[in-house]
Design a protein around this motif. Structure first.
Motif, PDB file in Angstrom:
ATOM      1  N   GLY A 141       0.770  -1.236   0.000  1.00 35.61           N
ATOM      2  CA  GLY A 141       0.000   0.000   0.000  1.00 35.61           C
ATOM      3  C   GLY A 141       0.806   1.294   0.000  1.00 35.61           C
ATOM      4  N   TYR A 142       2.090   1.221  -0.336  1.00 39.32           N
ATOM      5  CA  TYR A 142       2.891   2.454  -0.459  1.00 39.32           C
ATOM      6  C   TYR A 142       2.761   2.984  -1.886  1.00 39.32           C
ATOM      7  N   TYR A 143       2.824   4.294  -2.026  1.00 34.84           N
ATOM      8  CA  TYR A 143       2.873   4.904  -3.353  1.00 34.84           C
ATOM      9  C   TYR A 143       4.324   5.226  -3.683  1.00 34.84           C
ATOM     10  N   GLU A 144       4.714   4.914  -4.921  1.00 33.67           N
ATOM     11  CA  GLU A 144       6.048   5.295  -5.368  1.00 33.67           C
ATOM     12  C   GLU A 144       6.006   6.740  -5.840  1.00 33.67           C
ATOM     13  N   VAL A 145       6.966   7.543  -5.403  1.00 31.92           N
ATOM     14  CA  VAL A 145       7.019   8.958  -5.794  1.00 31.92           C
ATOM     15  C   VAL A 145       8.427   9.292  -6.295  1.00 31.92           C
ATOM     16  N   GLN A 146       8.526  10.430  -6.991  1.00 30.26           N
ATOM     17  CA  GLN A 146       9.826  10.888  -7.501  1.00 30.26           C
ATOM     18  C   GLN A 146      10.097  12.303  -6.983  1.00 30.26           C
ATOM     19  N   CYS A 147      11.290  12.514  -6.521  1.00 29.44           N
ATOM     20  CA  CYS A 147      11.640  13.782  -5.881  1.00 29.44           C
ATOM     21  C   CYS A 147      12.783  14.442  -6.657  1.00 29.44           C
ATOM     22  N   TYR A 168       1.541  13.884   3.437  1.00 32.76           N
ATOM     23  CA  TYR A 168       0.307  14.624   3.738  1.00 32.76           C
ATOM     24  C   TYR A 168      -0.715  14.460   2.628  1.00 32.76           C
ATOM     25  N   SER A 169      -0.285  13.865   1.528  1.00 31.91           N
ATOM     26  CA  SER A 169      -1.208  13.539   0.452  1.00 31.91           C
ATOM     27  C   SER A 169      -1.419  12.031   0.340  1.00 31.91           C
ATOM     28  N   LEU A 170      -0.340  11.263   0.459  1.00 31.26           N
ATOM     29  CA  LEU A 170      -0.409   9.828   0.143  1.00 31.26           C
ATOM     30  C   LEU A 170      -0.199   8.907   1.355  1.00 31.26           C
ATOM     31  N   GLU A 171       0.151   9.449   2.476  1.00 27.65           N
ATOM     32  CA  GLU A 171       0.365   8.740   3.753  1.00 27.65           C
ATOM     33  C   GLU A 171       1.564   7.786   3.798  1.00 27.65           C
ATOM     34  N   LYS A 172       1.624   6.848   2.840  1.00 32.01           N
ATOM     35  CA  LYS A 172       2.761   5.914   2.842  1.00 32.01           C
ATOM     36  C   LYS A 172       3.461   6.032   1.491  1.00 32.01           C
ATOM     37  N   VAL A 173       4.685   6.530   1.467  1.00 29.23           N
ATOM     38  CA  VAL A 173       5.377   6.754   0.192  1.00 29.23           C
ATOM     39  C   VAL A 173       6.785   6.164   0.221  1.00 29.23           C
ATOM     40  N   TYR A 174       7.287   5.874  -0.975  1.00 29.22           N
ATOM     41  CA  TYR A 174       8.684   5.439  -1.073  1.00 29.22           C
ATOM     42  C   TYR A 174       9.256   5.924  -2.387  1.00 29.22           C
ATOM     43  N   THR A 175      10.578   5.952  -2.445  1.00 29.86           N
ATOM     44  CA  THR A 175      11.246   6.313  -3.689  1.00 29.86           C
ATOM     45  C   THR A 175      12.559   5.556  -3.800  1.00 29.86           C
ATOM     46  N   VAL A 176      12.969   5.304  -5.034  1.00 31.65           N
ATOM     47  CA  VAL A 176      14.278   4.700  -5.298  1.00 31.65           C
ATOM     48  C   VAL A 176      14.988   5.674  -6.225  1.00 31.65           C
ATOM     49  N   ALA A 177      16.068   6.260  -5.757  1.00 35.00           N
ATOM     50  CA  ALA A 177      16.701   7.346  -6.513  1.00 35.00           C
ATOM     51  C   ALA A 177      18.160   7.484  -6.089  1.00 35.00           C
ATOM     52  N   PRO A 178      18.953   8.169  -6.897  1.00 36.10           N
ATOM     53  CA  PRO A 178      20.327   8.426  -6.451  1.00 36.10           C
ATOM     54  C   PRO A 178      20.348   9.489  -5.351  1.00 36.10           C
ATOM     55  N   SER A 179      21.319   9.385  -4.477  1.00 35.45           N
ATOM     56  CA  SER A 179      21.639  10.468  -3.542  1.00 35.45           C
ATOM     57  C   SER A 179      23.118  10.776  -3.726  1.00 35.45           C
ATOM     58  N   GLU A 214       8.627   6.864   3.849  1.00 34.05           N
ATOM     59  CA  GLU A 214       8.134   7.762   4.898  1.00 34.05           C
ATOM     60  C   GLU A 214       6.668   7.420   5.154  1.00 34.05           C
ATOM     61  N   VAL A 215       6.284   7.378   6.428  1.00 32.58           N
ATOM     62  CA  VAL A 215       4.952   6.894   6.778  1.00 32.58           C
ATOM     63  C   VAL A 215       4.294   7.810   7.806  1.00 32.58           C
ATOM     64  N   ALA A 216       3.097   8.333   7.464  1.00 29.67           N
ATOM     65  CA  ALA A 216       2.345   9.167   8.414  1.00 29.67           C
ATOM     66  C   ALA A 216       1.891   8.303   9.592  1.00 29.67           C
ATOM     67  N   TRP A 217       1.877   8.874  10.744  1.00 27.03           N
ATOM     68  CA  TRP A 217       1.407   8.250  11.987  1.00 27.03           C
ATOM     69  C   TRP A 217       2.341   7.183  12.535  1.00 27.03           C
ATOM     70  N   ALA A 218       3.424   6.860  11.865  1.00 26.90           N
ATOM     71  CA  ALA A 218       4.280   5.746  12.300  1.00 26.90           C
ATOM     72  C   ALA A 218       5.232   6.167  13.415  1.00 26.90           C
ATOM     73  N   THR A 219       5.585   5.192  14.242  1.00 27.46           N
ATOM     74  CA  THR A 219       6.551   5.395  15.333  1.00 27.46           C
ATOM     75  C   THR A 219       7.872   4.720  14.969  1.00 27.46           C
ATOM     76  N   LEU A 220       8.860   4.900  15.843  1.00 23.46           N
ATOM     77  CA  LEU A 220      10.160   4.246  15.650  1.00 23.46           C
ATOM     78  C   LEU A 220       9.987   2.723  15.576  1.00 23.46           C
ATOM     79  N   ASP A 221       9.180   2.162  16.488  1.00 22.28           N
ATOM     80  CA  ASP A 221       8.974   0.711  16.468  1.00 22.28           C
ATOM     81  C   ASP A 221       8.334   0.252  15.173  1.00 22.28           C
ATOM     82  N   ASP A 222       7.350   1.014  14.703  1.00 24.84           N
ATOM     83  CA  ASP A 222       6.689   0.648  13.433  1.00 24.84           C
ATOM     84  C   ASP A 222       7.707   0.597  12.301  1.00 24.84           C
ATOM     85  N   ILE A 223       8.542   1.613  12.256  1.00 24.33           N
ATOM     86  CA  ILE A 223       9.424   1.723  11.104  1.00 24.33           C
ATOM     87  C   ILE A 223      10.528   0.669  11.149  1.00 24.33           C
ATOM     88  N   MET A 224      10.946   0.288  12.363  1.00 24.40           N
ATOM     89  CA  MET A 224      11.941  -0.789  12.463  1.00 24.40           C
ATOM     90  C   MET A 224      11.348  -2.110  11.960  1.00 24.40           C
TER      91      MET A 224
END
Ligand code: NSS
Length: 441
Positions: free
Chosen positions: A159-165, A205-216, A237-247
């Motif tokens: 349920g994550y949306y892929e986004v580009q930054c 704030y639009s999609l709640e659960k997002v991810y991206t694969v990109a160069p840094s 990045e996940v809205a409402w998530a805590t440290l435990d959730d993200i681990m």
């Protein structure tokens, strides 16, 4: 030329009857086939000529004599060739089968291919555009392909949306020391992004659960085995998530990637000499230790480290020696982490952050945690870190309009490939590495 050869050549010209080498290695003796690829090895024994041909799927030896041997003799290392012959089992041949060659055609000649047996790592980097043809790089790139696919597969199935930054940015995410300045079209100075995190934060704030694969990009001055100046970053990045959730997301993600590689890349792992049992052990839950516990472990092992300092490669190596699978180190002191990290309300001197360290000496592959969501707290911390709030105006806006608790992380894909493939240097995890000293080829 026999009638068969004429017919075979005509079919070859139409390009319809070539088989992949991996497929030919599974065929019955007596099958008549054509393959195309590049000369991997070449041995001229006078009457007989042995040509090992490779394509993207594998290698096969073809043996020629008579008229065809004359033609085979002209095929230098890495020449592009088409070969026709009959499959025959031979225990001495790589893959257990060889082709009794009937004809060979050099399509693209190659003379004095520059890579021979004894070459230095530096030389192989100089000729990387040719070294990517090696069986080793071929295996690493196939594993890398699986890793990228598995990352997308994990997020998309949950349920994550892929986004580009954007890659051009105006202020540091991870500290000014590693920013890459770029002269922009209007004459101003902008920077290459160190992380897409702030943009992902805007997008939750639009999609709640997002991810991206990109160069840094990081202008890392240190020459280490695990730093590139341009690396591939998988961030979520996940809205409402805590440290435990993200681990929990991180360990599930890493295990998913490992499982896919174990399913898809047994041959490549074997070619690279990877001990797959060590990977099979990496089933969640991973270990979780606090920064304080990590300090105790390190001091007990005789390392001298001040509370508050970040860990370097040596500390991480010493730590992961104690664990048979990946380990989270959580709650790093404030000064060891970038300004956006949220403090632990129960212990303000530490942050709700966690790094994931890979076993077998590899160390950090992920950094992440909870972000500061309150405006005043963020402004105060930006100032305390010697930065200017006005450089972060849009980022501060996210705290002005409907701010929520949230967490996220960034996984270094090249480091993950390095670990999973068992490589000893990060430059071998990517086809064309960019390091402090190298932007060519
Ligand atoms: O600096 S990080 O620890 N964290 C961030 O950039 C966060 N802004 C990510 C986030 O929360 N969205 O980098 C994350 C990972 C780190 O664990 C490494 O695996 C990898 O990125 N990384 C690198 N890989 C290769 N070369 C270099 N120079 C490098 N720097 C970080």
């Amino acid at each position: 030329m026999s009638a068969y050869e004429r017919k075979a050549r005509r079919r070859v010209m139409r390009g319809t009857c070539f088989r992949r080498i991996a497929e030919v290695l599974r065929m019955e003796d007596g099958s008549r086939v054509a393959v195309r690829g590049w000369v991997y090895r070449h041995r001229d024994l006078g009457r007989k000529v042995f040509v090992v041909v490779r394509d993207s799927s594998g290698i096969i030896q073809a043996v020629f004599d008579g008229e065809a041997a004359e033609e085979a003799r002209k095929a230098g290392i890495e020449a592009a060739v088409m070969v026709g012959g009959v499959v025959k089992s031979d225990a001495r041949a790589p893959g257990g089968k060889e082709l009794v060659g009937e004809w060979i055609r050099v399509v693209g000649p190659s003379h004095n291919f520059p890579i021979s047996r004894d070459v230095s790592r530096e030389f192989l980097l100089d000729v990387r555009h040719l070294w990517v043809r090696s069986r080793r790089m071929n295996a690493v790139m196939k594993i890398r392909h699986t890793v990228f696919g598995a990352l997308h597969e994990y997020f998309r199935s949950r349920g994550y949306y892929e986004v580009q930054c954007p890659m051009f940015i105006t202020a540091a995410v991870e500290g000014g020391a590693t920013l890459f300045p770029v002269k922009y079209v209007d004459g101003s100075t902008v920077y290459l992004t160190q992380s897409s995190q702030f943009y992902l934060e805007a997008l939750i704030y639009s999609l709640e659960k997002v991810y991206t694969v990109a160069p840094s990009f990081r202008a890392e001055k240190s020459r280490t085995r695990r730093h590139l100046t341009e690396f591939w970053h998988c961030e979520a990045e996940v809205a409402w998530a805590t440290l435990d959730d993200i681990m929990r997301v991180e360990e599930e993600l890493v295990w998913h990637v490992i499982q896919r590689v174990l399913e898809e890349n047994q041959d490549e792992l074997k070619l690279l000499g990877r001990d797959v049992e060590r990977l099979e052990e990496c089933k969640p839950p991973f270990y979780r230790i606090s920064y304080d516990e990590a300090i105790d472990i390190l001091r007990n092992k005789g390392l001298r480290i001040e509370w508050g300092e970040d860990f370097g490669a040596d500390e991480e190596r010493a730590l992961v020696e104690e664990f048979d699978k990946p380990v989270f180190v959580h709650r790093y002191p404030e000064k060891a982490k970038a300004f956006y990290h949220k403090s632990d309300p129960r212990r303000p001197e530490v942050t709700l952050s966690a790094d994931l360290l890979a076993p077998e000496g590899y160390g950090e592959i992920i950094g992440g945690g909870e972000r500061i969501e309150r405006l005043e707290e963020l402004i105060e911390k930006i100032k305390r870190f010697g930065l200017r709030p006005e450089d972060y105006e849009w980022y501060l806006d996210l705290r002005r309009y409907g701010s929520v608790p949230h967490a996220g992380f960034g996984l270094g894909i090249d480091r993950t490939v390095m670990w999973i493939a068992g490589l000893d240097h990060i430059v071998d995890s990517i086809p064309f590495p960019r390091t402090v000293r190298r932007v060519y080829p």
